[in-house]
Design an enzyme around this catalytic site. Structure first.
Site, PDB file in Angstrom:
ATOM      1  N   CYS A 157     -16.491  36.034   5.793  1.00 51.31           N
ATOM      2  CA  CYS A 157     -15.188  36.042   4.283  1.00 51.31           C
ATOM      3  C   CYS A 157     -16.616  35.693   3.280  1.00 51.31           C
ATOM      4  O   CYS A 157     -16.488  36.059   2.239  1.00 51.31           O
ATOM      5  CB  CYS A 157     -14.072  35.183   4.227  1.00 51.31           C
ATOM      6  SG  CYS A 157     -14.513  33.221   4.672  1.00 51.31           S
ATOM      7  N   ARG A 172     -17.989  22.877   2.464  1.00 53.29           N
ATOM      8  CA  ARG A 172     -16.626  23.175   2.057  1.00 53.29           C
ATOM      9  C   ARG A 172     -16.058  22.287   0.621  1.00 53.29           C
ATOM     10  O   ARG A 172     -16.396  20.866   0.924  1.00 53.29           O
ATOM     11  CB  ARG A 172     -16.199  23.106   3.168  1.00 53.29           C
ATOM     12  CG  ARG A 172     -14.519  22.709   2.818  1.00 53.29           C
ATOM     13  CD  ARG A 172     -14.240  24.720   2.669  1.00 53.29           C
ATOM     14  NE  ARG A 172     -14.066  24.699   4.274  1.00 53.29           N
ATOM     15  CZ  ARG A 172     -14.404  26.347   5.234  1.00 53.29           C
ATOM     16  NH1 ARG A 172     -13.958  26.918   4.525  1.00 53.29           N
ATOM     17  NH2 ARG A 172     -14.837  26.921   6.858  1.00 53.29           N
ATOM     18  N   GLY A 226      -0.365  33.456  11.197  1.00 45.98           N
ATOM     19  CA  GLY A 226      -1.191  32.891  10.574  1.00 45.98           C
ATOM     20  C   GLY A 226      -2.254  33.410   8.862  1.00 45.98           C
ATOM     21  O   GLY A 226      -0.986  33.945   8.619  1.00 45.98           O
ATOM     22  N   HIS A 247     -13.675  31.292  -2.921  1.00 44.86           N
ATOM     23  CA  HIS A 247     -14.465  31.620  -2.870  1.00 44.86           C
ATOM     24  C   HIS A 247     -15.868  31.075  -3.687  1.00 44.86           C
ATOM     25  O   HIS A 247     -15.496  32.542  -4.128  1.00 44.86           O
ATOM     26  CB  HIS A 247     -15.666  31.742  -1.056  1.00 44.86           C
ATOM     27  CG  HIS A 247     -14.252  31.539   0.367  1.00 44.86           C
ATOM     28  ND1 HIS A 247     -14.273  30.257   0.354  1.00 44.86           N
ATOM     29  CD2 HIS A 247     -15.587  31.865   1.115  1.00 44.86           C
ATOM     30  CE1 HIS A 247     -13.750  30.028   1.885  1.00 44.86           C
ATOM     31  NE2 HIS A 247     -14.467  31.442   2.651  1.00 44.86           N
ATOM     32  N   GLN A 289     -17.159  26.713  -0.645  1.00 47.62           N
ATOM     33  CA  GLN A 289     -16.430  27.762   0.448  1.00 47.62           C
ATOM     34  C   GLN A 289     -14.898  26.821   0.346  1.00 47.62           C
ATOM     35  O   GLN A 289     -15.058  25.769   0.552  1.00 47.62           O
ATOM     36  CB  GLN A 289     -16.891  27.856   1.315  1.00 47.62           C
ATOM     37  CG  GLN A 289     -17.959  28.844   1.675  1.00 47.62           C
ATOM     38  CD  GLN A 289     -18.218  28.850   2.902  1.00 47.62           C
ATOM     39  OE1 GLN A 289     -19.307  29.458   3.070  1.00 47.62           O
ATOM     40  NE2 GLN A 289     -17.443  29.461   3.583  1.00 47.62           N
ATOM     41  N   GLY A 303     -10.581  29.045   4.049  1.00 45.28           N
ATOM     42  CA  GLY A 303     -11.304  29.116   4.781  1.00 45.28           C
ATOM     43  C   GLY A 303     -11.117  28.466   6.405  1.00 45.28           C
ATOM     44  O   GLY A 303     -11.673  29.393   7.667  1.00 45.28           O
ATOM     45  N   SER A 342       4.332  30.941  18.886  1.00 43.95           N
ATOM     46  CA  SER A 342       5.112  31.997  17.716  1.00 43.95           C
ATOM     47  C   SER A 342       5.713  32.733  17.734  1.00 43.95           C
ATOM     48  O   SER A 342       6.065  33.682  16.159  1.00 43.95           O
ATOM     49  CB  SER A 342       4.250  32.440  16.603  1.00 43.95           C
ATOM     50  OG  SER A 342       2.620  31.415  16.136  1.00 43.95           O
TER      51      SER A 342
END
Length: 331
Positions: free
Chosen positions: A130, A230, A13, A237, A157, A161, A41
């Site tokens: 975060c 967002r 990821g 951010h 942000q 994220g 994956s």
């Protein structure tokens, strides 16, 4: 000291890949790694410090080979199931999800702020949200000096994220593709909606910032409110933080206090338009603070603009820093 083994769960990821990059940069005294992800994956290949690793499917037996540490970046449901399995096999877990953050038995750690909390773990250490992580560095510096009375968070942000699908939504500039992550287009738009809405009208992201700040600073009494937004920025951010203090302050002393705090970089010169920018924070582990000015609407308050790479300091490098400090304790 015996050779150290580290597992990375969710290795493929955005955060998992960043963990690998940070580990390559830091060159910690780790003998070997194990990379784990979903069956989808499994089979992917990564190189860490010249040694190749193949990603394996995460199973209940993944930790049988005796890992000392594991960094989890695979979401709350995976952490809920597999973190306890890892700890029972002697592994210390640093988890990036929100699942354990408010558990009273689990320390919530930003190394520059409260690393001492990590040393009282019971096998699991939580990485904060975060947006919370980057705010903690300036707030800790100011809390120790002036004792914070109230905090008002307003965040801007980045799309990263929210993961890979969110980045695809940002790239969907003409609206020709169906949305994969957000309820509305994020390109050329701002969404005052991060995570789900709660009964009190706040979003889960806003409540994370409020509750995590109280836990990290050991201030359950602290008055905090938050609005998280967002914005159409790929990475890093930005946050406007309004802080009111119990004690009065001198501006130069406050600036010096911020400047002296570890891994906090003061960028604040309005004569040259110097202030933190998202594009400049990319790829860095430090937190940047600027637009520092007195809040003239209250007796003792200040406004801050705080920017950091949300994938690095906001997730991967914070987790690796925790591991780094735990390894130092072993020596």
């Amino acid at each position: 000291m015996k050779p150290i083994k580290l597992a990375i769960v969710g290795a493929t990821g955005l955060v998992g890949r960043s963990v690998i990059q940070v580990l390559e940069e830091k060159k910690l005294p780790i003998e070997s790694y194990g990379l784990f992800a979903s069956s989808k994956s499994a089979g992917s290949k990564f190189s860490i410090l010249g040694k190749d690793y193949i990603v394996e499917e995460l199973t209940p037996n993944s930790f049988d080979s005796g890992f000392d540490f594991a960094i989890f970046s695979a979401g709350g449901e995976i952490a809920k199931i597999y973190a306890p399995i890892a700890t029972k096999k002697g592994c210390i877990v640093i988890d990036n999800s929100s699942y354990f953050r408010m558990d009273k038995q689990v320390p919530l750690v930003v190394p520059e702020v409260n690393m001492e909390d990590a040393f009282t773990h019971h096998g699991i250490i939580a990485n904060p949200n975060c947006s919370t992580i980057q705010a903690m560095l300036p707030l800790k510096a100011l809390e120790d000096k002036y004792h914070i009375k109230r905090i008002v968070y307003s965040t801007y942000q980045a799309v990263s994220g929210a993961g890979k699908d969110a980045l695809l939504d940002l790239e969907n500039t003409d609206g020709s593709e169906s949305l994969k992550k957000f309820p509305y287009p994020i390109y050329n738009n701002c969404l005052p909606h991060i995570d789900v809405f709660m009964e009190n009208g706040y979003t889960k992201e806003e409540m994370k910032m409020i509750n995590e700040t109280k836990k990290i600073l050991h201030r359950p009494d602290l008055k905090i409110t938050a609005t998280t937004v967002r914005v159409p920025v790929k990475n890093s951010h930005s946050e406007s933080i309004n802080v009111e203090f119990e004690e009065d302050f001198e501006m130069e002393d406050l600036r010096s206090t911020l400047k002296a705090f570890p891994n906090l970089i003061l960028q604040d010169d309005i004569s040259t338009n110097l202030y933190p920018l998202a594009i400049h924070a990319n790829g860095h582990d430090e937190v940047f603070v600027g637009r520092v000015r007195r809040d003239e609407s209250v007796k003792s308050g200040v406004n801050l603009w705080v920017v950091a790479d949300n994938i690095r300091k906001g997730a991967s490098s914070n987790a690796v820093q925790i591991v780094e400090n735990l390894i130092k304790q072993l020596n």
